[in-house]
Design an enzyme around this catalytic site. Sequence first.
Site, PDB file in Angstrom:
ATOM      1  N   ASP A   1     -19.751  45.227 -30.448  1.00  0.00           N
ATOM      2  CA  ASP A   1     -20.466  46.002 -31.463  1.00  0.00           C
ATOM      3  C   ASP A   1     -20.241  47.505 -31.282  1.00  0.00           C
ATOM      4  O   ASP A   1     -20.780  48.311 -32.037  1.00  0.00           O
ATOM      5  CB  ASP A   1     -21.957  45.650 -31.516  1.00  0.00           C
ATOM      6  N   SER A   2     -19.376  47.873 -30.325  1.00  0.00           N
ATOM      7  CA  SER A   2     -18.910  49.263 -30.228  1.00  0.00           C
ATOM      8  C   SER A   2     -18.162  49.679 -31.484  1.00  0.00           C
ATOM      9  O   SER A   2     -17.977  50.881 -31.726  1.00  0.00           O
ATOM     10  CB  SER A   2     -18.006  49.439 -29.009  1.00  0.00           C
TER      11      SER A   2
ATOM     12  N   LYS B   1     -21.137  37.047 -26.302  1.00  0.00           N
ATOM     13  CA  LYS B   1     -21.662  37.866 -25.220  1.00  0.00           C
ATOM     14  C   LYS B   1     -22.949  38.549 -25.659  1.00  0.00           C
ATOM     15  O   LYS B   1     -22.995  39.157 -26.728  1.00  0.00           O
ATOM     16  CB  LYS B   1     -20.652  38.936 -24.791  1.00  0.00           C
TER      17      LYS B   1
ATOM     18  N   GLU C   1     -20.378  47.126 -16.511  1.00  0.00           N
ATOM     19  CA  GLU C   1     -20.033  48.403 -17.152  1.00  0.00           C
ATOM     20  C   GLU C   1     -20.640  49.607 -16.436  1.00  0.00           C
ATOM     21  O   GLU C   1     -21.820  49.609 -16.069  1.00  0.00           O
ATOM     22  CB  GLU C   1     -20.481  48.409 -18.617  1.00  0.00           C
TER      23      GLU C   1
END
Length: 284
Positions: free
Chosen positions: A46-47, A114, A183
């Site tokens: 969704d970046s 994810k 991350e």
Amino acid sequence: MPTKLTIPDLAEKKRSGERLALLAVGEVLTAAWAERAGIDIVGVGDSIGMTLYGHENTLSMSMDQMINHTRAVRTGAPNTMCIVSMPYGSYATQEMAILNALRLMKESGCDAVKLQGGREKFDIIKAVADAGVPVMSQVGLVPHQVHKFGGFKMQGRTAEAAMKIIDDARAIEEAGAMGIEVEALPYEVGKAVDEAVSIFTAAIGAGSACTAQILNGYDVLGAFDTFKPKFAKRYANMAEIAIKAFSDFREDVASGAFPDEAHSYQMKTEEAERLAEMLRETQR
């Protein structure tokens, strides 16, 4: 034609120590380039809310948008494993998470989904896994909690914070997930997370210890140049190339150099003469 990875393959890559490249993409053209380049996994994160839509963060993306973008990616890269992010708000409860995860698998053509979160999401991760959906989760910088973190900031700065992240990773594995995204962590913490679990790990800005390394395709291309995370490596400068191409086009139009004969259609001579005669007739 590349051989598409399977979920069991990811566990085997973890055991064997083989390294994989995971590229985040969001549309058919970049996905096709990724597959032709031999990229192991494409992710539809969704970046794309930031890279393709220009939003401040990832929170505004919807299920419909994620499904449509994943369909495009699957069209461009039909022989590459595809993992899609569940958007913010789509897994707030177990029932919601199951329904949306199943919908993503059915409608988008992805191979796994994810979500984001650790021990606090244990029941939700387990519910999705128990429903038969291959599911990953995420630790470290969790973009869906960007406001809680006060921005996109590295996590795991202290030993206590690192231990919490490692516990989250263990909880994700215990819940039945097949992988973890790691991350924005110090190398030492990323390595400790990878060593704490037996499932597939994919790092983005968390050092070299994990099975896969993730970068955003638009960062790799140098196409997204609004800002550059510390961990992003640009392998090209597509923004500069595109701006020059568009500028050259504008100048050619202004000067009359485009379109020229080579970029125009022409009628056959006899048809052009007939047309000219017909036009003269209408003027008499």
